[in-house]
Design an enzyme around this catalytic site. Structure first.
Site, short mmCIF file in Angstrom:
data_model
loop_
_atom_site.label_atom_id
_atom_site.label_comp_id
_atom_site.label_asym_id
_atom_site.label_seq_id
_atom_site.Cartn_x
_atom_site.Cartn_y
_atom_site.Cartn_z
N SER A 1 -10.08 -14.55 6.16
CA SER A 1 -10.12 -13.16 6.40
C SER A 1 -10.98 -13.34 7.84
O SER A 1 -11.56 -14.18 8.19
CB SER A 1 -11.33 -12.22 5.52
N ASP A 2 -11.25 -12.23 8.41
CA ASP A 2 -12.39 -12.49 9.50
C ASP A 2 -13.67 -12.30 9.37
O ASP A 2 -13.82 -11.92 8.34
CB ASP A 2 -11.91 -11.77 10.66
N TRP A 3 -14.93 -12.37 10.09
CA TRP A 3 -16.88 -13.00 9.68
C TRP A 3 -16.76 -11.90 8.67
O TRP A 3 -16.95 -10.77 9.10
CB TRP A 3 -16.75 -13.44 10.55
#
Ligand code: GLC
Length: 754
Positions: free
Chosen positions: A261-263
């Site tokens: 996932s992105d942050w």
């Protein structure tokens, strides 16, 4: 480690151990360099840091080795930790930002750059980089266009696949390579209103036909990871989008690597209103096939209970863990947990002369010459003024050059001063008139600060940089130097904090303080060359009209000054081409070349009422995709072809492929490189098609007077698109092929597919 041993390891792991492999911590869990976001309770770090599978944001061979040693000693099966970092256009030796690399139209430059970045990063302890960013971009309000290679699917695919090959080499187990992560999947560049973290609405047609192609090419090049994007796609956050991640990414694109996932993106499904709490977000994400939870505790705090309660199938956890173990195994971490990192290796490879030369070449080829009246460039006069905040600014990189030492950056002023035919003087000091044959006197004056007071920048930085009295003094000094000079080189641009993540802007002009400087210098300059340092297309206002020459320098990185002075001095001709349209006004955003004709195309002349138009602005870009001048001039013949009919099916008549050829001639007096571009239009189709689509490009360097035949092969596969039948296929009919030096070319040839 053999596959059967990995499976045995998986089966021997406890549920908690498995779940923690899916957790990525920020570097702050192991040091205090990075702000903590995403994980609410720092105390939970103690538990997590013993078992988390990966960490983001730690660099330094000795530090990485020490953390790895301590971690593996405490990890029940001694599974190594995975170290990841954003190395998107440079670790130490920083290359032009990706948008500048797109302007080279030379994938090999990005491959070599990625190779150098991987070598430096791997030696420094990094095993995965969050690059290439392959988001198609059409909206210069979005600050992250700087990280993309532009508005065209084909160019993006060529550049991104080259980067993947550069980062990964033949094997990611190689100590000089790192695993690449394609991001942000998918469609992030279409964020509504050009605003970060916003929603995206794309028809399946546009998604597949324009936005997914670049990612697909990069994944086909073997990227080991993909990162989910922050945006919703048609109402569904990417990190919870099963259709996008399992049907499109894993099944159609045949991606079996690690999906991260992105942050914080898994947790963000709650504020999106897609998950009622982190527990539901964790369920949605693991079902969508997200393997690693970057910097939230959604997985850590909820997967165990979701599986115990029968709400999530434990097989999904095993699948994810196995993909992560496979990645660690492919990188060779079970055999060498340091992946070859060492202080000695790092010091041997970082900032090497060869790396800097390659970066310097990348800068030269990234520069886009938009105007050059009366051949103002290359510089011919002896009294040169180098004015502006970017004349001696060390921040020529981007906000993503996380590890860079700005002191290593070569400024334009420094590059000029190194030149043997230049005597360099600062400010009011004009030295002893060391003119003479081919000698140049270069006087430098800052002229203004980069920013006005109270400019808000990305990452929450807040510059109160300019003090009025400082600017008064700077301006007066610059005026005096400009009046002295025969030619002024004025170096203006965005601040480093004005492009990149969280830097969306509704006003894409230069800061007023710099425009004031521009007008004052214009009034005094005999000849004016304007250089623009930027991470995005800008609304250049009157700068092009009032400059004699205009050069786009992007964010050129460590060798910025050298590459730019190589071109200003005439040692090299510029050859860059715009990878993204420069608008007349921000109101045109999103703007791109590959638009549809509409039912009321605006005529090139005559009455334009009741046609697709603005009352106050052209439809077209001010400077279009693929545009860029050289120091020479070129001619191109009409395209000729060895066939007029391309066959669609096995039994059809016509040729398997068509070769289209043009003769390109250097009609100028200096050697230069031209980028010949091939565009195709499907004239009638079951879904309307763009007026042009880039399908090929070739760079050709010619001596004055030299001609060369440039040929392109056209085959049926190039004509496929997402038809009314909802599948990629070509359709019989009439096609037009354009061959020219930018996307406005009308140099065409018609052929049929039948
Ligand atoms: C950021 C960015 C992404 C980056 C990640 C890790 O929010 O969206 O591009 O790779 O976090 O730094």
């Amino acid at each position: 480690m053999k596959q059967e041993d990995l499976l045995a390891l998986l089966n021997d792991m406890t549920p908690e151990e498995k779940i923690m492999q899916l957790v990525q911590l920020p570097g702050s869990a192991f040091e205090s360099d990075f702000a903590v976001t995403g994980i609410a309770d720092e105390a939970s770090f103690d538990k997590l840091k013993k078992l988390a599978g990966s960490v983001l944001g730690i660099r330094g061979a000795e530090k990485v080795k020490a953390i790895q040693d301590e971690y593996m000693a405490g990890q029940p099966h001694h599974i190594p930790l995975l170290f990841m970092l954003d190395v998107i256009h440079g670790h130490d030796t920083v290359f032009p930002c990706p948008l500048g690399q797109g302007a080279t139209f030379e994938p090999e430059i990005s491959r070599k750059g990625a190779e150098i970045q991987a070598k430096e990063a791997a030696a420094d302890g990094i095993q995965v980089t969050f690059s290439p960013m392959v988001d198609l971009v059409r909206d210069a309000r979005w600050g992250r266009v700087m990280e993309s290679t532009g508005e065209d699917p084909y160019l993006n695919g060529e550049m991104a696949s080259a980067m993947v090959r550069g980062y990964q080499g033949e094997s990611v187990a190689d100590k000089e390579h790192v695993a690449a992560c394609v991001k942000h999947f998918a469609g992030y560049g279409a964020s509504e209103a050009g605003r970060d973290y916003n929603s995206v609405e794309l028809s399946e047609y546009t998604l597949r036909d324009q936005y997914l192609k670049g990612y697909d090419k990069a994944i086909s090049a073997g990227a080991k990871l993909v990162m989910t994007s922050f945006n919703t796609l048609n109402g569904i956050p990417s990190s919870g989008n099963k259709w996008l991640m399992r049907d499109i990414l894993r099944k159609e694109m045949n991606f079996d690597g690690v999906l991260i996932s992105d942050w914080g993106a898994i947790g963000e499904m709650v504020p999106w209103g897609f998950a009622r709490d982190l527990k539901e977000a964790a369920k949605l994400a693991i079902e969508a096939g997200v393997d690693i939870d970057m910097c939230t505790e959604s997985y850590a705090a909820n997967l165990a209970s979701l599986i115990e309660e029968g709400k999530v199938d434990g097989k999904l956890l095993d699948e994810a863990v196995l993909r992560i173990l496979n990645l660690k195994n492919e990188i060779g971490l079970f055999e060498d947990p340091y992946h070859g990192a060492s202080k000695e290796r790092y010091e041997a490879v970082t900032f090497s002369k060869e790396s800097r030369e390659i970066a310097r070449d990348a800068v030269r080829k990234s520069l886009v010459l938009l105007k050059n009246d009366e051949e103002t460039l290359p510089l011919k006069d002896s009294n040169i003024a180098l004015i502006g905040p970017y004349a001696s600014c060390k921040n020529l990189h981007s906000s993503w050059a996380l590890s860079l030492d700005p002191e290593k950056t070569v400024t334009v002023m420094e590059a000029a001063g190194e030149s043997k035919d230049v005597s360099l003087f600062l400010g009011m000091n004009q030295g002893g008139g060391l003119g003479g044959l081919n000698k140049k006197i270069v006087r430098v004056a800052k002229g203004s600060t980069i920013l006005d007071n109270d400019t808000v920048l990305g990452f929450g930085e807040y510059h109160n940089e300019s003090l009025d009295e400082e600017n008064e003094k700077l301006l007066n000094e610059a005026i005096e130097v400009a009046e002295w000079a025969d030619t002024v080189v004025l170096c203006l641009g965005e601040d480093i904090g004005q492009s990149g993540e969280s830097t969306s802007r509704t006003n894409i002009m230069l800061p007023d303080i710099q425009m004031e400087l521009f007008y004052e210098i214009r009034r005094r300059a005999k000849k004016l060359v304007t250089l623009i340092f930027t991470g995005r297309p800008l609304d250049l206002e009157c700068i092009p009209d009032l400059s004699d020459a205009l050069l786009i320098c992007w964010r050129p990185g460590t060798e910025g000054g050298h590459g730019i002075w190589d071109v200003l001095s005439g040692k090299f001709s510029p050859s860059g081409k715009l990878p993204m349209s420069f608008p007349w006004a921000v109101g045109q955003a999103p703007i791109h070349y590959n638009v549809f004709a509409t039912g009321r195309p605006k005529p090139t002349e005559g009455v334009t009422n009741f046609t697709t138009r603005y009352l106050d602005c052209p439809n077209e870009a001010r400077y279009p995709f693929g545009y860029g001048l050289t120091y020479s001039s070129f001619d191109i013949s009409k395209p000729v072809s060895d066939n007029d009919v391309l066959k669609k099916g096995e039994n059809a008549t016509g040729a398997d492929k068509i070769n289209v050829t043009v003769k390109v001639t250097n009609t100028g007096v200096v050697a230069a490189t031209q980028t010949v571009q091939l565009y195709i239009r499907d004239l009638v189709s079951s879904r309307v098609r763009p007026v042009k689509e880039l399908k090929g490009f070739k760079k050709v360097r010619l001596l004055p007077g030299e001609s060369k035949d440039v040929s392109f092969e056209i085959n049926e596969e190039m004509l496929r698109f997402w038809t009314i039948n909802n599948k990629f296929e070509s359709e019989e009919g009439d096609f037009r092929v354009y061959v020219g030096f930018d996307s406005t070319t009308e140099n065409f040839y018609d052929f049929k597919l039948s």
